[in-house]
Design an enzyme around this catalytic site. Structure first.
Site, PDB file in Angstrom:
ATOM      1  N   SER A 152    -108.518  62.214   2.035  1.00 29.20           N
ATOM      2  CA  SER A 152    -109.418  61.095   2.248  1.00 29.20           C
ATOM      3  C   SER A 152    -110.875  61.564   2.178  1.00 29.20           C
ATOM      4  O   SER A 152    -111.290  62.113   1.163  1.00 29.20           O
ATOM      5  CB  SER A 152    -109.083  60.417   3.582  1.00 29.20           C
ATOM      6  OG  SER A 152    -109.621  59.128   3.649  1.00 29.20           O
ATOM      7  N   ASP A 206    -100.755  53.088  -0.746  1.00 30.25           N
ATOM      8  CA  ASP A 206    -101.933  53.368   0.072  1.00 30.25           C
ATOM      9  C   ASP A 206    -102.735  52.086   0.261  1.00 30.25           C
ATOM     10  O   ASP A 206    -103.243  51.528  -0.713  1.00 30.25           O
ATOM     11  CB  ASP A 206    -102.791  54.438  -0.621  1.00 30.25           C
ATOM     12  CG  ASP A 206    -103.919  54.974   0.258  1.00 30.25           C
ATOM     13  OD1 ASP A 206    -104.384  54.240   1.163  1.00 30.25           O
ATOM     14  OD2 ASP A 206    -104.349  56.116   0.032  1.00 30.25           O
ATOM     15  N   HIS A 243    -101.402  56.110   2.917  1.00 24.78           N
ATOM     16  CA  HIS A 243    -102.578  56.968   3.025  1.00 24.78           C
ATOM     17  C   HIS A 243    -102.233  58.315   3.659  1.00 24.78           C
ATOM     18  O   HIS A 243    -102.821  59.338   3.317  1.00 24.78           O
ATOM     19  CB  HIS A 243    -103.669  56.249   3.829  1.00 24.78           C
ATOM     20  CG  HIS A 243    -105.036  56.830   3.655  1.00 24.78           C
ATOM     21  ND1 HIS A 243    -105.655  56.910   2.423  1.00 24.78           N
ATOM     22  CD2 HIS A 243    -105.912  57.372   4.546  1.00 24.78           C
ATOM     23  CE1 HIS A 243    -106.848  57.466   2.570  1.00 24.78           C
ATOM     24  NE2 HIS A 243    -107.024  57.750   3.839  1.00 24.78           N
TER      25      HIS A 243
END
Length: 291
Positions: A139, A244, A272
Site C-alpha cells: 500500500s 481489493d 488489500h
C-alpha cells in the site's frame, strides 16, 4: 493502508496485540519471543528521528518490509516476520516516522512525505550496515518502495509491491473519503488501533492521512510517483488482489506498464491484505522471486 472496509484489519491488528501489549515499548535491541523465533526490536537515530524496527533471520539477502497507512512492522507483517526463510534472508520490518513506535514525532503529511519515507527507509538500512536491500512494500509502503527504487537504484536489489498506486484519481478520492471518519469503521476494526495509538492520535492521524493523500489529486495527472517509474531498474514483482476494495486494478496495470521488465501477478480472491489472508501463497511467491 489498513483494510478498514472489511475484516482483514482485525486479523492484522490481532497479530500485533498477541505479541505486544500497549505501553510495552522496547527502546533498544533485545531478544523477543514474538512469532516463535528470534526477533530483535530496536530504535536507531536516522535523519533526526528515532526509527523503530524489528529484525529476524541470518541470511545474506537483506529484505525491508514497508507498511501501509497507520501501519507498523507488527501490525502489517506478522506472517512475513514469522515465516520468511531465515537462512536465506535477514528481514527488517520498520515503523515509518510517526507510526507504530517511531514516535515522537507525530506523523505529518507534507507534500513530500513519501519521498521522506523513502529516504528514511534507505538510510535506516544503511545505518544498519546493509550494503544492498530488497523491498517488500504494501500500500503506502509500496509507493515508498517505488520511490526508493527510483531514487537509489544502485542500493535496491529486488522489489515486491502490492496495493500501491502511482497517482490519485477521483475514484480514489471517493474511497479515501469513505475511510476518513474512523467512527464509521466497525468496532472490531477500530478498537485495536485505538488501543495502540490512543483514540485522539488514531482519529487525527487518519484524517491527516486523507488530507495528505488528497494533495496529489491537485497535481498534474494526480501524480505521486508516476514520473519516477521509468527510473526503476531493479527486478520488480507487482501483486494485485482482484477484490481489493481500496486500490483498483488499473493502478497495478499502470505500474506494470511503466516499470520496465516488471511482472504482474494477480490473486483472484485477494483483497488489500492479500499477504495476510493468503500468507503462505504470498510468502512463497515473494521468496521465489527474491531468490
Amino acid at each position: 493502508m489498513a483494510e478498514v472496509l472489511g475484516g482483514g484489519a482485525v486479523r492484522q491488528v490481532r497479530l500485533l496485540l498477541s505479541v505486544l501489549k500497549p505501553g510495552n515499548h522496547v527502546p533498544y535491541a533485545g531478544p523477543a519471543a514474538a512469532f516463535g523465533t528470534s526477533v530483535t526490536s530496536a530504535k536507531v537515530a536516522v535523519n533526526g528521528v528515532h526509527l523503530h524496527y524489528q529484525r529476524t533471520g541470518e541470511g545474506e539477502h537483506a529484505v525491508l518490509l514497508l507498511p501501509g497507512m497507520l501501519g507498523s512492522g507488527e501490525t502489517d507483517f506478522g506472517p512475513q516476520i514469522k515465516n520468511l526463510n531465515k537462512k536465506l534472508f535477514t528481514v527488517v520490518a520498520w515503523d515509518p516516522r510517526g507510526y507504530g513506535h517511531s514516535r515522537p514525532p507525530d506523523r505529518d503529511f507534507p507534500l513530500d512525505f513519501f519521498e521522506r519515507d523513502a529516504k528514511d527507509a534507505v538510510d535506516l538500512m544503511k545505518t544498519l550496515k546493509f550494503k544492498k536491500v530488497s523491498l517488500l512494500g504494501w500500500s503506502d509502503g509500496g509507493i515508498t518502495a517505488l520511490i526508493a527504487a527510483a531514487r537509489y537504484p544502485s542500493y535496491i536489489n529486488k522489489m515486491v509491491i502490492w496495493g500501491a498506486n502511482a497517482y490519485v484519481t477521483e475514484e480514489d478520492e471517493t474511497i479515501y473519503q469513505g475511510i476518513r471518519d474512523v467512527s464509521k469503521w466497525s468496532e472490531r476494526t477500530r478498537k485495536p488501533l485505538e488501543t495502540l495509538y490512543g483514540y485522539d492520535y488514531f482519529t487525527k492521524t487518519c484524517e491527516k492521512w486523507v488530507d495528505g493523500i488528497k494533495q496529489f489529486k491537485h497535481l498534474s495527472d494526480g501524480n505521486i510517483c508516476r514520473h519516477l517509474l521509468p527510473l526503476v531498474q531493479c527486478p520488480t514483482l507487482i501483486v494485485h488482489g482482484e477484490k481489493d476494495p481500496l486500490v483498483p486494478r488499473f493502478h497495478a496495470d499502470f505500474i506494470h506498464k511503466h516499470v520496465r521488465g516488471s511482472r504482474l501477478h494477480l490473486m483472484p480472491e485477494g483483497k488489500h491484505n492479500l499477504h495476510l489472508r493468503f500468507a503462505n501463497e504470498f510468502n512463497k511467491l515473494a521468496e521465489d522471486f527474491l531468490r
